[in-house]
Structure formats: C-alpha cells, structure tokens
Design a protein around this motif. Sequence first.
Motif, PDB file in Angstrom:
ATOM      1  N   TYR A   1       0.832  -1.208   0.000  1.00  0.00           N
ATOM      2  CA  TYR A   1       0.000   0.000   0.000  1.00  0.00           C
ATOM      3  C   TYR A   1       0.867   1.258   0.000  1.00  0.00           C
ATOM      4  O   TYR A   1       0.658   2.170  -0.793  1.00  0.00           O
ATOM      5  CB  TYR A   1      -0.944   0.002   1.202  1.00  0.00           C
ATOM      6  N   LEU A   2       1.843   1.314   0.909  1.00  0.00           N
ATOM      7  CA  LEU A   2       2.710   2.496   0.984  1.00  0.00           C
ATOM      8  C   LEU A   2       3.559   2.661  -0.270  1.00  0.00           C
ATOM      9  O   LEU A   2       3.803   3.779  -0.719  1.00  0.00           O
ATOM     10  CB  LEU A   2       3.611   2.417   2.219  1.00  0.00           C
ATOM     11  N   ALA A   3       4.000   1.549  -0.836  1.00  0.00           N
ATOM     12  CA  ALA A   3       4.848   1.627  -2.031  1.00  0.00           C
ATOM     13  C   ALA A   3       4.064   2.060  -3.271  1.00  0.00           C
ATOM     14  O   ALA A   3       4.580   2.813  -4.100  1.00  0.00           O
ATOM     15  CB  ALA A   3       5.520   0.279  -2.278  1.00  0.00           C
ATOM     16  N   LEU A   4       2.829   1.613  -3.384  1.00  0.00           N
ATOM     17  CA  LEU A   4       2.057   1.903  -4.589  1.00  0.00           C
ATOM     18  C   LEU A   4       1.198   3.154  -4.483  1.00  0.00           C
ATOM     19  O   LEU A   4       0.916   3.789  -5.503  1.00  0.00           O
ATOM     20  CB  LEU A   4       1.168   0.702  -4.938  1.00  0.00           C
ATOM     21  N   SER A   5       0.781   3.520  -3.292  1.00  0.00           N
ATOM     22  CA  SER A   5      -0.178   4.614  -3.145  1.00  0.00           C
ATOM     23  C   SER A   5       0.417   5.911  -2.604  1.00  0.00           C
ATOM     24  O   SER A   5      -0.224   6.947  -2.686  1.00  0.00           O
ATOM     25  CB  SER A   5      -1.313   4.183  -2.219  1.00  0.00           C
ATOM     26  N   THR A   6       1.584   5.854  -2.004  1.00  0.00           N
ATOM     27  CA  THR A   6       2.177   7.060  -1.419  1.00  0.00           C
ATOM     28  C   THR A   6       3.637   7.173  -1.835  1.00  0.00           C
ATOM     29  O   THR A   6       4.199   6.284  -2.473  1.00  0.00           O
ATOM     30  CB  THR A   6       2.117   7.019   0.125  1.00  0.00           C
ATOM     31  N   ASN A   7       4.239   8.275  -1.466  1.00  0.00           N
ATOM     32  CA  ASN A   7       5.662   8.479  -1.733  1.00  0.00           C
ATOM     33  C   ASN A   7       6.497   8.385  -0.444  1.00  0.00           C
ATOM     34  O   ASN A   7       7.653   8.777  -0.432  1.00  0.00           O
ATOM     35  CB  ASN A   7       5.882   9.849  -2.374  1.00  0.00           C
ATOM     36  N   LEU A   8       5.909   7.876   0.623  1.00  0.00           N
ATOM     37  CA  LEU A   8       6.598   7.814   1.909  1.00  0.00           C
ATOM     38  C   LEU A   8       7.866   6.970   1.876  1.00  0.00           C
ATOM     39  O   LEU A   8       8.849   7.284   2.548  1.00  0.00           O
ATOM     40  CB  LEU A   8       5.664   7.249   2.986  1.00  0.00           C
ATOM     41  N   LEU A   9       7.870   5.893   1.113  1.00  0.00           N
ATOM     42  CA  LEU A   9       9.000   4.974   1.114  1.00  0.00           C
ATOM     43  C   LEU A   9      10.040   5.294   0.042  1.00  0.00           C
ATOM     44  O   LEU A   9      11.010   4.562  -0.114  1.00  0.00           O
ATOM     45  CB  LEU A   9       8.504   3.533   0.943  1.00  0.00           C
ATOM     46  N   ASN A  10       9.848   6.378  -0.684  1.00  0.00           N
ATOM     47  CA  ASN A  10      10.774   6.724  -1.762  1.00  0.00           C
ATOM     48  C   ASN A  10      12.038   7.417  -1.277  1.00  0.00           C
ATOM     49  O   ASN A  10      13.019   7.495  -2.011  1.00  0.00           O
ATOM     50  CB  ASN A  10      10.080   7.607  -2.802  1.00  0.00           C
ATOM     51  N   GLY A  11      12.027   7.931  -0.055  1.00  0.00           N
ATOM     52  CA  GLY A  11      13.190   8.656   0.453  1.00  0.00           C
ATOM     53  C   GLY A  11      14.407   7.759   0.603  1.00  0.00           C
ATOM     54  O   GLY A  11      14.315   6.608   0.998  1.00  0.00           O
ATOM     55  N   LYS A  12      15.570   8.293   0.268  1.00  0.00           N
ATOM     56  CA  LYS A  12      16.822   7.543   0.362  1.00  0.00           C
ATOM     57  C   LYS A  12      17.408   7.689   1.760  1.00  0.00           C
ATOM     58  O   LYS A  12      17.348   8.741   2.374  1.00  0.00           O
ATOM     59  CB  LYS A  12      17.836   8.058  -0.655  1.00  0.00           C
ATOM     60  N   ILE A  13      18.000   6.615   2.252  1.00  0.00           N
ATOM     61  CA  ILE A  13      18.646   6.641   3.571  1.00  0.00           C
ATOM     62  C   ILE A  13      20.152   6.700   3.408  1.00  0.00           C
ATOM     63  O   ILE A  13      20.797   7.654   3.808  1.00  0.00           O
ATOM     64  CB  ILE A  13      18.243   5.402   4.397  1.00  0.00           C
ATOM     65  N   ILE A  14      20.701   5.648   2.832  1.00  0.00           N
ATOM     66  CA  ILE A  14      22.144   5.573   2.591  1.00  0.00           C
ATOM     67  C   ILE A  14      22.340   5.210   1.124  1.00  0.00           C
ATOM     68  O   ILE A  14      21.943   4.134   0.684  1.00  0.00           O
ATOM     69  CB  ILE A  14      22.809   4.498   3.487  1.00  0.00           C
ATOM     70  N   GLY A  15      22.941   6.068   0.369  1.00  0.00           N
ATOM     71  CA  GLY A  15      23.166   5.792  -1.051  1.00  0.00           C
ATOM     72  C   GLY A  15      21.853   5.573  -1.778  1.00  0.00           C
ATOM     73  O   GLY A  15      20.983   6.431  -1.801  1.00  0.00           O
ATOM     74  N   GLU A  16      21.719   4.410  -2.382  1.00  0.00           N
ATOM     75  CA  GLU A  16      20.510   4.071  -3.137  1.00  0.00           C
ATOM     76  C   GLU A  16      19.500   3.271  -2.322  1.00  0.00           C
ATOM     77  O   GLU A  16      18.488   2.837  -2.846  1.00  0.00           O
ATOM     78  CB  GLU A  16      20.889   3.283  -4.398  1.00  0.00           C
ATOM     79  N   ILE A  17      19.758   3.069  -1.051  1.00  0.00           N
ATOM     80  CA  ILE A  17      18.847   2.293  -0.203  1.00  0.00           C
ATOM     81  C   ILE A  17      17.717   3.210   0.270  1.00  0.00           C
ATOM     82  O   ILE A  17      17.947   4.211   0.927  1.00  0.00           O
ATOM     83  CB  ILE A  17      19.587   1.683   0.998  1.00  0.00           C
ATOM     84  N   SER A  18      16.489   2.812  -0.075  1.00  0.00           N
ATOM     85  CA  SER A  18      15.318   3.621   0.285  1.00  0.00           C
ATOM     86  C   SER A  18      14.608   3.019   1.493  1.00  0.00           C
ATOM     87  O   SER A  18      14.922   1.910   1.947  1.00  0.00           O
ATOM     88  CB  SER A  18      14.356   3.700  -0.896  1.00  0.00           C
ATOM     89  N   TRP A  19      13.619   3.745   1.986  1.00  0.00           N
ATOM     90  CA  TRP A  19      12.808   3.275   3.103  1.00  0.00           C
ATOM     91  C   TRP A  19      12.058   1.997   2.732  1.00  0.00           C
ATOM     92  O   TRP A  19      11.770   1.174   3.596  1.00  0.00           O
ATOM     93  CB  TRP A  19      11.835   4.348   3.560  1.00  0.00           C
ATOM     94  N   ALA A  20      11.736   1.828   1.462  1.00  0.00           N
ATOM     95  CA  ALA A  20      11.028   0.619   1.022  1.00  0.00           C
ATOM     96  C   ALA A  20      11.878  -0.622   1.283  1.00  0.00           C
ATOM     97  O   ALA A  20      11.368  -1.653   1.736  1.00  0.00           O
ATOM     98  CB  ALA A  20      10.676   0.722  -0.459  1.00  0.00           C
ATOM     99  N   TRP A  21      13.176  -0.534   1.004  1.00  0.00           N
ATOM    100  CA  TRP A  21      14.082  -1.662   1.276  1.00  0.00           C
ATOM    101  C   TRP A  21      14.158  -1.954   2.773  1.00  0.00           C
ATOM    102  O   TRP A  21      14.123  -3.114   3.201  1.00  0.00           O
ATOM    103  CB  TRP A  21      15.478  -1.382   0.737  1.00  0.00           C
ATOM    104  N   ILE A  22      14.259  -0.913   3.574  1.00  0.00           N
ATOM    105  CA  ILE A  22      14.336  -1.092   5.024  1.00  0.00           C
ATOM    106  C   ILE A  22      13.055  -1.751   5.542  1.00  0.00           C
ATOM    107  O   ILE A  22      13.107  -2.691   6.345  1.00  0.00           O
ATOM    108  CB  ILE A  22      14.584   0.255   5.737  1.00  0.00           C
TER     109      ILE A  22
END
Length: 122
Positions: free
Chosen positions: A65-86
């Motif tokens: 839901y968060l990945a498809l409907s919002t942009n909350l998980l698009n932020g990068k943490i370290i390099g190319e690792i996003s909140w979605a991966w975490i």
Amino acid sequence: MIQTDEKVLVEQPSVKNTEYSESATTFDYSSIVKSDHFKKMCKEKTVFTVSYTIFYMLYSLLLPYLALSTNLLNGKIIGEISWAWIYAISMIPMSFIVCSIYLKKADYFDKEAKKILENQEV
C-alpha cells in the motif's frame, strides 16, 4: 483422544494400540468446557491469536500500500537504499519475533490445558 457423547477418552501411549487399555483416562468434557479456567484459557488464546494475526496482516499489507499509493518509502537513507528496502527487510526479523512469541504462548497454552486435564481426572 476419542470423544463420546459427554466424555473424552485419552489413551496412554503403549506398545499395542489396537484396543482401549485399562490405563485410558476418562475426562468429563462437558464439565471441562463449563469450567472458568477453560473459558479463561480459550478467551486468552482467542485474543492472542486474533491480535497477532491482525498485526501480522497489517504489517505485511502495509508495504504494498505504501509503495504503490504514497511516496513515503521513496526517500533515500544511505546511497541508493530507500525506506522501502528497510521496511521490506524488516519483515524478516519481524516474522521471527512473531513466530518466537507464538511458540512461547503455545507452550503456555499447552501447560494450561494440561493443568485443566489434571484437575479433571477421575
């Protein structure tokens, strides 16, 4: 375990398991079901199972839901690792934690059931 109309026969393990042995224990199932201890255990078990199932389902379904409907998980943490991966990787330890809690509670409920049967022995 064999259930008759109102009694449950629990046969003790033996070498020959073809007939009922004299060591079979009879439990009055109707009195067990009516006991406060049994009702309390069933309520605890239901609350635990339903709450953990809801938590696990919500946690698991929140990622798509968060990945498809919002942009909350698009932020990068370290390099190319996003909140979605975490979030996705966090499901692995979360699954192990939920499973270990379930195993401990299942052991607790088994001990409670054994206590109930010990209190009901004829």
